[in-house]
Write a protein that holds these residues in place. Sequence first.
Motif, PDB file in Angstrom:
ATOM      1  N   LEU A   1      27.186  34.014  79.321  1.00 34.95           N
ATOM      2  CA  LEU A   1      26.728  33.182  78.202  1.00 34.95           C
ATOM      3  C   LEU A   1      26.332  31.807  78.734  1.00 34.95           C
ATOM      4  CD1 LEU A   1      29.540  34.063  75.652  1.00 34.95           C
ATOM      5  CD2 LEU A   1      27.182  34.880  75.609  1.00 34.95           C
ATOM      6  N   LYS A   2      25.183  31.293  78.252  1.00 39.08           N
ATOM      7  CA  LYS A   2      24.688  30.028  78.816  1.00 39.08           C
ATOM      8  C   LYS A   2      24.569  28.930  77.773  1.00 39.08           C
ATOM      9  CE  LYS A   2      21.766  32.530  81.489  1.00 39.08           C
ATOM     10  NZ  LYS A   2      20.496  32.941  82.012  1.00 39.08           N
ATOM     11  N   ASN A   3      24.884  27.750  78.207  1.00 46.51           N
ATOM     12  CA  ASN A   3      24.770  26.576  77.352  1.00 46.51           C
ATOM     13  C   ASN A   3      23.341  26.046  77.444  1.00 46.51           C
ATOM     14  OD1 ASN A   3      24.638  23.864  76.644  1.00 46.51           O
ATOM     15  ND2 ASN A   3      26.063  23.197  78.234  1.00 46.51           N
ATOM     16  N   SER A   4      22.394  26.904  77.064  1.00 44.23           N
ATOM     17  CA  SER A   4      20.997  26.507  77.209  1.00 44.23           C
ATOM     18  C   SER A   4      20.255  26.868  75.934  1.00 44.23           C
ATOM     19  CB  SER A   4      20.394  27.228  78.413  1.00 44.23           C
ATOM     20  OG  SER A   4      19.061  27.588  78.157  1.00 44.23           O
ATOM     21  N   GLU A   5      19.626  25.866  75.384  1.00 43.75           N
ATOM     22  CA  GLU A   5      18.893  26.044  74.141  1.00 43.75           C
ATOM     23  C   GLU A   5      17.797  27.100  74.319  1.00 43.75           C
ATOM     24  OE1 GLU A   5      16.059  23.425  74.530  1.00 43.75           O
ATOM     25  OE2 GLU A   5      15.075  23.709  72.604  1.00 43.75           O
TER      26      GLU A   5
ATOM     27  N   HIS B   1      22.268  29.567  67.253  1.00 39.87           N
ATOM     28  CA  HIS B   1      21.661  30.831  67.682  1.00 39.87           C
ATOM     29  C   HIS B   1      20.140  30.880  67.499  1.00 39.87           C
ATOM     30  CE1 HIS B   1      25.877  31.708  66.800  1.00 39.87           C
ATOM     31  NE2 HIS B   1      25.810  32.619  67.769  1.00 39.87           N
ATOM     32  N   LYS B   2      19.533  29.713  67.307  1.00 38.41           N
ATOM     33  CA  LYS B   2      18.082  29.679  67.118  1.00 38.41           C
ATOM     34  C   LYS B   2      17.514  28.498  67.881  1.00 38.41           C
ATOM     35  CE  LYS B   2      16.611  31.584  62.696  1.00 38.41           C
ATOM     36  NZ  LYS B   2      16.126  31.181  61.387  1.00 38.41           N
ATOM     37  N   ALA B   3      16.184  28.391  67.842  1.00 41.63           N
ATOM     38  CA  ALA B   3      15.518  27.325  68.598  1.00 41.63           C
ATOM     39  C   ALA B   3      15.694  25.952  67.965  1.00 41.63           C
ATOM     40  CB  ALA B   3      14.028  27.637  68.673  1.00 41.63           C
ATOM     41  N   PHE B   4      15.742  24.957  68.816  1.00 39.92           N
ATOM     42  CA  PHE B   4      15.534  23.571  68.384  1.00 39.92           C
ATOM     43  C   PHE B   4      14.085  23.313  68.770  1.00 39.92           C
ATOM     44  CE2 PHE B   4      15.457  19.074  68.197  1.00 39.92           C
ATOM     45  CZ  PHE B   4      16.589  18.639  67.514  1.00 39.92           C
TER      46      PHE B   4
ATOM     47  N   SER C   1      24.568  22.695  73.354  1.00 42.03           N
ATOM     48  CA  SER C   1      23.208  22.530  73.900  1.00 42.03           C
ATOM     49  C   SER C   1      22.417  21.437  73.168  1.00 42.03           C
ATOM     50  CB  SER C   1      22.440  23.856  73.846  1.00 42.03           C
ATOM     51  OG  SER C   1      22.038  24.130  72.521  1.00 42.03           O
ATOM     52  N   TRP C   2      22.863  21.043  71.994  1.00 42.60           N
ATOM     53  CA  TRP C   2      22.146  19.980  71.267  1.00 42.60           C
ATOM     54  C   TRP C   2      22.525  18.586  71.757  1.00 42.60           C
ATOM     55  CZ3 TRP C   2      23.971  22.567  66.118  1.00 42.60           C
ATOM     56  CH2 TRP C   2      23.232  23.728  65.904  1.00 42.60           C
TER      57      TRP C   2
END
Length: 566
Positions: free
Chosen positions: A185-189, A128-131, A242-243
């Motif tokens: 809902l999206k599988n996007s970082e 739920h946060k940025a990479f 997403s990772w």
Amino acid sequence: MDETVLEIVKKAVKKLSINIDDPRLKSIIEIPKDRSKGDFAFPCFSLAGTMKMPPHEIAVSLREAIGNPPADFKDVVVEGAYLNFFIDRKKLAINLIKEIEGKKNNFGRSEAGNGKNTMIEFSQPNTHKAFHVGHIRGTAIGESLARISEFSGEKVIRANYSGDTGMHIAKWIWCYRKYHSREKLKNSEKWIASIYVEAVKKIPKLKKAQDEVEEINRKLDSKEDPEINKLWEKTRALSIESWKKIYQELDTHFDVHFFESDVEKRGREIANELIKRKIAKVDEGATIIKFEDENLGTWVLLRKDGTVLYSAKDLALAEMKFNKYKIEKSIYIIGAEQSLHIAQLFRTLELMKFKNADKCRFIPVSEVRLPTGKMSSRTGDNILYSEFMEEMVKFAKKGIKARDKKVSKPELEKRALAISIAAIKYSMLKQSSNRNIIFSKEESFNFEGNTGPYLLYSYARASSIINKSKFLGELLQNFDLDEKEAEMVLKMKEFKNIIEKAHEDLNPSVLANYSYELSKIFNEFYHSSEVLGSQKENFRLHLVKAFSQVLENSLYLLGIKILERM
Ligand code: ARG
């Protein structure tokens, strides 16, 4: 070769009954800056105290004790306080080239680690946060150290550890439900991180928001609300998904992925055990440890409302790592801002008499900053992996197209990604982990500087010579080495010691800088010496091939993929 030097000095020292241990002897041996002074030197200053003799006299006695130098050496000479060792360079060149040609990708590998299980924990993004860019640095260091440790004979378990519970999730869910519930809902970082950033911006400005978030957090903790549970599960899975692409691009993988939610329950139990054992105490409802050492301050394990904190979870995680995976060494690669937390963790493990406390190591990773104004993020202070990568790849493509007008589209994509990753990883690995980096895109791509692309370019250059050559027969022995060639041979000889040092110090920058120095010597050789068509073609081709193998192995250990063309 300095193993041989060590052996010689060891014998001589023993003959003279000087009391000194191997590691110290080894640390005294040096490589003279001026190679005309010898290939290795043993300065005797530091023995003067123990032996109560002037250094020069010690050197003379050692020289006598050595007698006839062993076959690999031309001579051992006393100069002042120094014993200077001169190698038979031609013999060394022949033996080394043969060894490299025989061992290929395994040149430099050792069994020293005895198959010992080592866990390396690195990367650790939270769901739920940025990479972000900082995560890239830890990931690059972790993957490189994993490869170096494997090359040194250890069995490495790559571990990841992500925060998937707590307030940041509550904020995300709050924001999603309030403003985005109609979006799929999206599988996007990028998308996931943007919702979190929006939450952080909005919550302080809205009156009831904080209470609403806390309510969600409580429900997340008690698992009483099926709708919230479901949303948590789904979005958590999307983050993890997403990772995948990121780790593929960074050429890393994990054998285990721990989550904070896995260690919450055991964390609470440990906190309660520590109260019973009088290591922790309850203070205004919260469970805390007050350390005797003032620098360590106070560590809160459980909040007043009973929620388990990051600290207690780390105690449970440490336990789980050793119990479940039978490891003998546990390395934590984490942002330097968590140094105090880690010191508190390690101290608590000692206080608990956790039997593996002394097998834990911490590698603090300092910040990566970007020059202000450029490359700033649309989604907060930390620039996202995907935004950063897009810009790097775009820049790389420009360069490739300028060099190679006919490049095909898939080849362009492949090369641009590889060059970008090399530029990024190398700029993060060449510095010690505890130093801040100001990342410059232009600098990291510089083909003439201390950069990843420079190394790739050197490799491609060597490849092109080899590819242009006809059949390469056995190495003939009808050559004499010139200075540049000798320098290359001696540098390649250092490779094993460099890996050993990088491994001992848990520091890939040693290897990164070695790769640069090696490439620099090769490029000087390349500019001053003809290879194809020269009288020494046979030897030089073998030398270039050996160089490209050593560089390939170095780059592998840095986690950088080679390219045949740039
Ligand atoms: N996920 C954590 C963070 O983003 C880092 C985890 C570090 N590892 C640990 N064992 N505490 O801050």
